[in-house]
Design an enzyme around this catalytic site. Structure first.
Site, PDB file in Angstrom:
ATOM      1  N   GLU A 151       0.816  -1.215   0.000  1.00 50.39           N
ATOM      2  CA  GLU A 151       0.000   0.000   0.000  1.00 50.39           C
ATOM      3  C   GLU A 151       0.850   1.267   0.000  1.00 50.39           C
ATOM      4  O   GLU A 151       0.623   2.194   0.766  1.00 50.39           O
ATOM      5  CB  GLU A 151      -0.966  -0.007   1.190  1.00 50.39           C
ATOM      6  CG  GLU A 151      -1.942  -1.159   1.151  1.00 50.39           C
ATOM      7  CD  GLU A 151      -3.057  -1.053   2.196  1.00 50.39           C
ATOM      8  OE1 GLU A 151      -3.011  -0.122   3.026  1.00 50.39           O
ATOM      9  OE2 GLU A 151      -3.978  -1.890   2.169  1.00 50.39           O
ATOM     10  N   GLU A 253      -5.039  -9.187   0.756  1.00 48.90           N
ATOM     11  CA  GLU A 253      -5.869  -9.008   1.954  1.00 48.90           C
ATOM     12  C   GLU A 253      -7.316  -8.956   1.487  1.00 48.90           C
ATOM     13  O   GLU A 253      -7.632  -8.311   0.499  1.00 48.90           O
ATOM     14  CB  GLU A 253      -5.564  -7.691   2.686  1.00 48.90           C
ATOM     15  CG  GLU A 253      -4.267  -7.627   3.443  1.00 48.90           C
ATOM     16  CD  GLU A 253      -4.096  -6.279   4.158  1.00 48.90           C
ATOM     17  OE1 GLU A 253      -5.085  -5.499   4.242  1.00 48.90           O
ATOM     18  OE2 GLU A 253      -2.979  -5.982   4.605  1.00 48.90           O
TER      19      GLU A 253
END
Length: 448
Positions: A151, A253
């Site tokens: 991220e 995720e």
């Protein structure tokens, strides 16, 4: 006497080779857009995010073994670990996971070396730390992949950081190859930013130069929440954007927890006919219950230090894993019925010629501000915004990486509420042992 001793040494040498070979877990390779075991069957991730302790969850062998029992009950075959200490001893945990058929995807960055969206840079300090983690985990055959970032890009105007992600992948792949390590796939875990899709996804895989693209791409996605569907959740668009993607893609995720309880209905699409031809599985966030309520298990209430229990942030992080109900059972029931067979490697290799590289996204002011024709940043370069397209300037080699919070995905959630073969048919260290022992046997034979 000497001849007798020499002859007796031969079977010992051969036994040593056999012992080194027995129990070796098959490695995972990335071929085209899919992962494969050594025997040619396709590998789909059924993974768990396993950052049990902030610094390193892979150093407590006894705890790993207790957790593995529950992971195996779930049907897990992979874990993702965000932060590790490269100088610690990981053999016990990694061997236990290998014995259970569970593979590791590990992030290479540390708490102070992650690539940052604000003033992104890539320097020798960062590369050296990435190398240390790779050096440690390349020795384990169940290391299935490494991430150069998690991220990094988190906002619509963060595209200028993308070339630094690729620069890290380029340099760690070059180091991997220069060291003669098994070609462990190198990838990136992206935040689910609608304004950057699918530009980021395509940019990281569009280079015609294999050394300057990822080996796999993955997405942290929390779109399927509650009683949703393939269309309502937007998974149909994720699938559309990933169709004909040239490298493996999976969910690094997933597992929305609002509204509760977590049903994990998205797993039926990911591993079912809608997506399994394109996507390589999913990693569920996360193993341990914390304040964010994403946990699949807990270790009971906090107890005294005399029981040798680790307690951090008010949560016990050692002991007997107890399933969170009904979340654990819900995931278990889905995974028990979802076993896609995929494609056989020998057949797939004949078809990989039909997979063409994706088109690089064009520079678009205010949207995707990266010129695909610009060279990647060099080691020691820091981004400096200029009037030209995606321009950057060097700031000097080996500058110290700026701090950064080193937040794992766990802390992020707390704040908010893998064409070409990568891998060898035989582990590198076993080939080395084989060569050494063969040379020894040959020398003995000549001596006799």
């Amino acid at each position: 006497m000497l001849s007798s001793l020499a002859l007796s040494a031969v079977p010992l040498l051969l036994a040593g080779l056999q012992a080194a070979t027995v129990g070796a877990v098959p490695t995972i390779s990335a071929v085209g857009s899919k992962f494969f075991y050594e025997n040619g069957t396709q590998y789909y991730l059924k993974g768990i995010a396993y950052q049990l302790t902030p610094n390193d969850p892979l150093i407590d062998t006894a705890q790993c073994k207790r957790d593995i029992v529950r992971m195996s009950e779930l049907g897990a075959n992979a874990i993702r670990v965000y932060h590790v200490d490269p100088n610690a001893d990981h053999k016990g945990c990694m061997t236990a996971f290998a014995d259970a058929g569970i593979y590791l995807f590990v992030d290479l960055d540390t708490f102070t070396t992650q690539i940052e969206q604000t003033s992104p840079h890539w320097n020798e300090t960062q590369l050296d730390r990435f190398k240390e983690v790779l050096d440690e985990f390349q020795q384990f055959d169940n290391t299935a992949g490494v991430f150069v970032g998690n991220e990094v890009l988190t906002t619509a105007n963060g595209s200028h950081a993308a070339p630094y992600v690729l620069a890290a992948a380029r340099d760690i792949k070059a180091y991997r190859n220069q060291k003669g390590y098994r070609e462990i796939p190198v990838g990136y875990s992206a935040a689910d930013i609608a304004d950057l899709r699918p530009m980021l996804q395509n940019y990281l895989a569009c280079s015609k130069n294999e050394s300057e693209r990822l080996d796999f791409y993955s997405l942290n996605a929390y779109e399927w929440c509650g009683q949703s569907s393939y269309e309502v959740s937007g998974y149909n668009m994720l699938q559309k954007n990933a169709t004909d993607y040239p490298i493996p893609i999976f969910f690094s995720e997933t597992g929305c927890n609002t509204p509760a309880p977590r049903t994990f209905d998205d797993q039926d699409s990911i591993f079912g006919s809608k997506m399994s031809g394109t996507w390589s599985g999913a990693i569920i966030y996360e193993w341990i219950e914390e304040t964010n309520d994403y946990g699949l298990i807990n270790y009971g209430p906090s107890v005294s230090a005399a029981t040798n229990t680790i307690v951090e942030d008010g949560f016990t992080r050692q002991g007997t894993p107890t399933p969170v109900s009904p979340d654990f059972a819900n995931l278990k029931s889905h995974w028990a019925t979802l076993n896609p067979t995929g494609v056989v490697l020998s057949i797939y290799k004949k078809e990989t010629g039909s997979i063409s590289a994706v088109e690089c996204p064009a520079y678009t002011s205010g949207a995707w501000e990266v010129d695909p024709s610009s060279p990647l940043p060099t080691l020691g370069q820091t981004y400096k915004e200029e009037s030209s397209k995606g321009a950057s300037t060097a700031s000097g080699k080996g500058s110290t990486a700026s701090g950064g919070g080193g937040a794992t995905s766990s802390s992020t959630k707390n704040a908010a509420s893998a064409a070409g073969v990568h891998g060898s048919s035989a582990p590198a260290h076993l080939l080395t042992i084989s060569m050494v022992l063969s040379a020894g046997v040959g020398a003995l034979a000549l001596w006799l």
